[in-house]
Enzyme design. Structure first.
Site, short mmCIF file in Angstrom:
data_model
loop_
_atom_site.label_atom_id
_atom_site.label_comp_id
_atom_site.label_asym_id
_atom_site.label_seq_id
_atom_site.Cartn_x
_atom_site.Cartn_y
_atom_site.Cartn_z
N LYS A 1 0.88 -1.16 0.00
CA LYS A 1 0.00 0.00 0.00
C LYS A 1 0.93 1.22 0.00
CE LYS A 1 -2.51 3.53 1.39
NZ LYS A 1 -1.96 4.80 0.89
N GLU B 1 10.76 18.05 13.58
CA GLU B 1 11.38 17.51 12.37
C GLU B 1 11.08 18.45 11.21
OE1 GLU B 1 11.60 13.39 9.76
OE2 GLU B 1 9.77 13.84 10.87
#
Length: 458
Positions: free
Chosen positions: A154, A359
């Protein structure tokens, strides 16, 4: 329902692909389960032969595959070509090494034949990101398949053509139908796939919040998972380092793949005595980057994968400047079509500022100045993440001590953090758990079985 492929460098729609409906999903899962059962009984030499053919097919298709990655997620074409070649190398490495990795481990015992054997788990669901649309998948696929498992992919919804190209590689290599299969479905289907009886384990690469969701779903289903999540990798430069060499590598470590890598260096932690020299060399190197059409020769920084990601990065940069960081270059989106962002360098960043505490997934570097090595390690560890880290110093004895103090799944001394098929790859803390690559990456998706055999009785 359709899945749209678009070009982040031009905003143009590349393709509209129909997603798999319920009947197609069921058929693909049935095929995967059937193929894996047969594959688990296939002699190891035949498995390794398929891995070799996959490597060959990747090289034969490199000129057709690489542009798909560039068109769908924006990286320079030269980097896409290198990515496909690295995938082929990975399959070659496992074809050669897997028989040794899978060999029975005999445990000495006077009373029995005691050994550890490695059996397949079954079909592994791979939920993968867009930033390395070929490598992220194939670094997981090689050990999974070598171990006798199957894989259902996926992929991220913005790289559907890359996902289908990977399925085609296995068809070209002569893999059994369904052994590696791609499902074009949305993220809303992941939970039901994890729950499905034909799925036996999950490997996921992506954000930490998404990793928590995957772990929760897999935990409820009592299915093994490997998670490779976010990172805020430190790049430590001590005063005794070769500062110019460190700065040259630092530019690549931050801006490669347009800065969109979990293991990209993001926080440059530099000892005060070397900081001015490092900053001067780093900025000079960053100014040489060529931002432009990623399909054009000479482009060294392409577009970010999505406009919303560019907007998030810009907000982080602006917040850091407002908090007191000094903007040395860049700091804004490039005008015109596409999701381009200027190469950006922030100096005098404090650990609490946004560019250091979050991040930053894009072409923005944060430079933090520290007093000494002890403070460098404290700052490096002062994050919830623990994926990779780089340490630059000429004192290798001290380096060996410091590497043991850094919270990371990998520490590279006087080099750039990178994945290598021969070495285990993964993180700690909120960067995930489990390992990919190397012998450990292969063993993650096996049933590690103890076999004890006593003397025969007559």
């Amino acid at each position: 329902m359709t899945i749209t492929s678009f070009n982040p460098a031009t905003d143009a729609v590349l393709a509209e692909l129909p997603s798999h409906d319920e009947a197609a999903i069921e058929k693909k899962l049935d095929d995967a389960a059937s193929a894996q059962r047969q594959w688990a009984r296939t002699p190891l030499a035949e498995r390794m032969a398929l891995l070799k053919r996959v490597a060959q097919a990747l090289r034969e298709q490199k000129a057709e595959m690489a542009p798909l990655a560039t068109l769908e997620m924006g990286k320079p074409l030269a980097e896409s070509l290198g990515e496909v070649e690295k995938c082929a190398w990975n399959f070659d490495v496992y074809a050669d090494a897997a028989p040794r990795f899978l060999a029975d481990q005999v445990v000495a015992s006077s009373a029995s034949d005691s050994r550890i054997v490695f059996d397949p788990l079954g079909v592994v669901l791979a939920v993968m990101p867009w930033n390395y649309p070929f490598w992220q998948v194939m670094r997981a696929a090689a050990p999974v398949l070598a171990g006798g498992n199957g894989m259902v992919l996926k992929h991220a919804s913005n790289v559907p053509q890359c996902a289908l190209a990977l399925e085609a590689v296995f068809e070209r290599a002569g893999a059994p139908k369904g052994l590696f299969t791609t499902l074009l479905v949305g993220s809303g289907e992941v939970a039901r796939l994890i729950d499905d009886r034909r799925i036996h384990a999950v490997t996921f690469t992506g954000s930490t919040p998404a990793g928590r969701s995957i772990a929760s779903q897999a935990g409820r289903a009592l299915k093994k998972q490997v998670l490779e999540l976010g990172g805020s990798d430190p790049f430590i430069v001590l005063a005794d380092a070769d500062v110019e060499a460190a700065a040259a590598v630092a530019v690549k470590a931050r801006f490669q793949n347009t800065g969109q890598s979990c293991i990209a260096a993001k926080r440059f932690i530099v000892e005060h005595a070397a900081a001015d020299r490092f900053v001067e060399a780093f900025v000079a190197g960053a100014r040489k980057l060529v931002v432009g059409d990623p399909m054009t020769d000479g482009t060294t920084q392409g577009a970010m994968a999505k406009r919303n990601l560019r907007d998030e990065l810009h907000a982080q940069v602006q917040a850091s400047v407002q908090q007191g960081a000094k903007l040395l270059m860049g700091g804004k989106p490039v005008a015109g079509p596409g999701a381009f962002y200027e190469p950006t360098v922030l100096d005098h960043v404090a650990p609490t500022m946004t560019a250091a505490s979050e991040e930053t997934f894009g072409p923005a570097a944060a430079i933090l100045r520290v007093a000494d090595a002890d403070e460098a390690v404290r700052v490096a560890n002062g994050t919830p993440f623990g994926l990779g880290a780089a340490l630059w110093t000429s004192d290798l004895d001290r380096a060996r001590q410091l590497t043991r103090q850094i919270d990371a799944g990998a520490v590279f001394v006087n080099g750039m953090v990178a994945s290598d098929p021969r070495l285990p790859f993964g993180g700690t803390k909120e960067s995930g758990y489990g390992r990919e690559l190397g012998a450990l990456g292969l063993h993650e998706f096996t049933n590690i079985k103890t076999v004890w055999t006593g003397p025969a009785r007559t």
